[in-house]
Scaffold this motif. Structure first.
Motif, mmCIF file in Angstrom:
data_model
loop_
_atom_site.group_PDB
_atom_site.id
_atom_site.type_symbol
_atom_site.label_atom_id
_atom_site.label_comp_id
_atom_site.label_asym_id
_atom_site.label_seq_id
_atom_site.Cartn_x
_atom_site.Cartn_y
_atom_site.Cartn_z
ATOM 1 N N GLU A 1 97.619 57.741 -58.465
ATOM 2 C CA GLU A 1 96.756 57.305 -57.386
ATOM 3 C C GLU A 1 96.391 58.486 -56.498
ATOM 4 O O GLU A 1 97.081 59.519 -56.481
ATOM 5 C CB GLU A 1 97.455 56.229 -56.542
ATOM 6 N N VAL A 2 95.322 58.318 -55.744
ATOM 7 C CA VAL A 2 94.916 59.322 -54.764
ATOM 8 C C VAL A 2 95.967 59.398 -53.675
ATOM 9 O O VAL A 2 96.462 58.377 -53.205
ATOM 10 C CB VAL A 2 93.544 58.957 -54.155
ATOM 11 N N ARG A 3 96.305 60.639 -53.284
ATOM 12 C CA ARG A 3 97.301 60.800 -52.247
ATOM 13 C C ARG A 3 96.747 60.342 -50.900
ATOM 14 O O ARG A 3 95.535 60.332 -50.701
ATOM 15 C CB ARG A 3 97.728 62.267 -52.148
ATOM 16 N N GLU A 4 97.667 59.999 -49.965
ATOM 17 C CA GLU A 4 97.232 59.575 -48.634
ATOM 18 C C GLU A 4 96.516 60.714 -47.943
ATOM 19 O O GLU A 4 97.013 61.834 -47.894
ATOM 20 C CB GLU A 4 98.433 59.135 -47.790
ATOM 21 N N ALA B 1 95.493 63.657 -60.252
ATOM 22 C CA ALA B 1 96.407 62.513 -60.122
ATOM 23 C C ALA B 1 95.792 61.261 -60.741
ATOM 24 O O ALA B 1 96.459 60.526 -61.480
ATOM 25 C CB ALA B 1 96.741 62.281 -58.646
ATOM 26 N N VAL B 2 94.516 61.012 -60.442
ATOM 27 C CA VAL B 2 93.852 59.807 -60.963
ATOM 28 C C VAL B 2 93.689 59.886 -62.477
ATOM 29 O O VAL B 2 93.962 58.924 -63.203
ATOM 30 C CB VAL B 2 92.483 59.632 -60.276
ATOM 31 N N LEU B 3 93.262 61.057 -62.971
ATOM 32 C CA LEU B 3 93.056 61.207 -64.409
ATOM 33 C C LEU B 3 94.375 61.134 -65.183
ATOM 34 O O LEU B 3 94.379 60.847 -66.380
ATOM 35 C CB LEU B 3 92.358 62.544 -64.696
ATOM 36 N N SER B 4 95.482 61.388 -64.503
ATOM 37 C CA SER B 4 96.798 61.293 -65.149
ATOM 38 C C SER B 4 97.391 59.900 -65.035
ATOM 39 O O SER B 4 98.547 59.682 -65.395
ATOM 40 C CB SER B 4 97.757 62.322 -64.532
ATOM 41 N N GLY B 5 96.612 58.976 -64.464
ATOM 42 C CA GLY B 5 97.098 57.602 -64.341
ATOM 43 C C GLY B 5 97.741 57.276 -63.025
ATOM 44 O O GLY B 5 98.272 56.180 -62.845
ATOM 45 N N ALA C 1 86.657 58.514 -53.383
ATOM 46 C CA ALA C 1 88.061 58.257 -53.042
ATOM 47 C C ALA C 1 88.903 59.522 -53.114
ATOM 48 O O ALA C 1 89.928 59.643 -52.434
ATOM 49 C CB ALA C 1 88.625 57.195 -53.979
ATOM 50 N N CYS C 2 88.487 60.486 -53.944
ATOM 51 C CA CYS C 2 89.249 61.733 -54.111
ATOM 52 C C CYS C 2 88.884 62.782 -53.072
ATOM 53 O O CYS C 2 89.551 63.814 -52.977
ATOM 54 C CB CYS C 2 89.015 62.303 -55.513
ATOM 55 N N VAL D 1 90.589 68.428 -56.293
ATOM 56 C CA VAL D 1 91.096 68.635 -57.653
ATOM 57 C C VAL D 1 92.463 67.966 -57.823
ATOM 58 O O VAL D 1 92.735 67.320 -58.843
ATOM 59 C CB VAL D 1 91.186 70.142 -57.963
ATOM 60 N N ALA D 2 93.318 68.125 -56.823
ATOM 61 C CA ALA D 2 94.645 67.504 -56.904
ATOM 62 C C ALA D 2 94.527 65.992 -57.021
ATOM 63 O O ALA D 2 95.253 65.351 -57.801
ATOM 64 C CB ALA D 2 95.474 67.890 -55.677
#
Length: 378
Positions: free
Chosen positions: A350-353, A344-348, A226-227, A339-340
């Motif tokens: 969502e994956v960006r569009e 984002a996911v690890l910080s709670g 997903a990332c 990485v971005a």
């Protein structure tokens, strides 16, 4: 800054001197606006701004706040533009097509404004749009034809641009904050080499999360896929997977569908992924192996370093892009986006569009890498 493009409100973060054309092409993926001379001479980048034909290579972001922009992509269903397109085809006015978007923007403005299909007036007003294919005869005929069609429908010429543009109030001086510097990239410059026909790339990635958290994320194949920009996972079990990834290189697009194997070792925080795939057209094929190791970073317990090794080769049409400078730019772009998204996911979050992988994004990455390298040397 915010502006309205083709009826849609858009917000972008750019430097004040970024060209409107760059905003359209690089940030909004509206690539029908072409760049050629970048001096306002050729007219290839002409778009409508607040109802007037405007050179988007000469309009900077600092002047774009709140404006309304129309590009060739925004005329879907526009009867006047549909008539112009048909007239351009009928009069053989298209030639190579590079200047056509700018020509059509100017042509539509002329059809709206001019009372009569005066050839000399049309030629004078078209003088800011250059056609290196010497196709003006057909273009002038096409514009004149649609003006006649408009008159036959009883639609009067406007005689003026559709909307007044606010007066330019001048440049507002500001204090530059030279202490503010861009953050260092999370991806190292690394190395790229060619070994026995395989491209071998090595990178080091920084993540502001603990090694355990990063490893837990990397062990979840669905989360990792997903990332990854342009990737989609169709199915997988404990050791195999199938899916696809889409890439675009200007006019060439490919959707690689394939399968592979993966393995992870919780004790050493290492993983490997091998895979192979072909695009639907059967014109390119790719195979490769990805290895990674998550380890503590020297900056503290809540930071991690990931050693990434990628070994791959491409056959077919896309093999022509397998050059070191493009591969480096491609890998840097993919890893930066990856990485971005992981951060984002690890910080709670969502994956960006994702808009997939494009050649323009790669070119930005290549230029960015060269600039960073230049400044590091200076």
């Amino acid at each position: 800054m915010s502006l309205t493009v083709n009826g849609r409100r858009e917000s972008v973060t750019v430097a004040p001197r970024t060209q409107l054309a760059e905003i359209l092409r690089d940030h909004l993926d509206l690539t029908a606006t072409h760049l050629a001379c970048e001096q306002g001479v050729c007219g290839a980048c002409t778009v409508m701004v607040d109802g007037k034909p405007t050179r988007s290579c000469l309009m900077f972001a600092a002047s774009c706040e709140g404006v309304t922009v129309e590009t060739i992509e925004g005329y879907k269903g526009d009867e006047l533009m549909d008539r112009l397109r048909d007239a351009f085809k009928a009069n053989h006015a298209l030639q190579c097509g590079f200047c056509t978007p700018g020509m059509l923007a100017t042509a539509r403005d002329l059809v709206e404004r001019l009372d009569e299909p005066d050839e000399m007036r049309i030629r004078n007003e078209l003088s800011g749009n250059l056609c290196r294919c010497t196709g003006y005869v057909g273009i002038v005929r096409a514009i004149a034809q649609v003006i006649e069609e408009r008159k036959a429908l009883g639609i009067a010429a406007t005689g003026a641009p559709r909307a007044p543009r606010p007066e330019i109030t001048g440049f507002a001086p500001f204090e530059a904050d030279i202490a503010e510097r861009a953050a260092d990239s999370a991806v190292s410059s690394g190395t790229m080499s060619v070994e026995d026909g395989w491209s071998v790339v090595k990178r080091e990635v920084n993540l502001a999360h603990s090694p355990d958290a990063v490893w837990a994320h990397f062990s979840d194949l669905d989360a990792v896929a997903a990332c990854l920009p342009g990737a989609s996972l169709a199915e997988h079990d404990d050791s195999t997977f199938a899916g696809h990834i889409g890439v675009a290189f200007g006019p060439i697009g490919a959707k690689f569908e394939g399968q592979g194997n993966y393995d992870t070792d919780d004790a050493t925080h290492t993983g490997t992924v091998t895979g192979r795939g072909k695009d639907r057209g059967g014109q390119s094929a790719v195979e490769g192996e990805l290895s990674y190791t998550v380890r503590p970073a020297p900056d503290g317990p809540q930071t991690s370093l990931v050693d990434v090794g990628l070994r791959f080769r491409i056959q077919g049409m896309l093999g022509q892009f397998n050059r070191p400078e493009l591969v480096n730019g491609f890998v840097d772009y993919i890893l930066s986006e990856f990485v971005a998204n992981c951060d984002a996911v690890l910080s709670g979050g969502e994956v960006r569009e994702s808009k997939g992988i494009s050649a323009f994004a790669m070119i930005r990455a290549v230029i960015g890498a060269k600039l960073r390298s230049l400044f590091r040397r200076s």
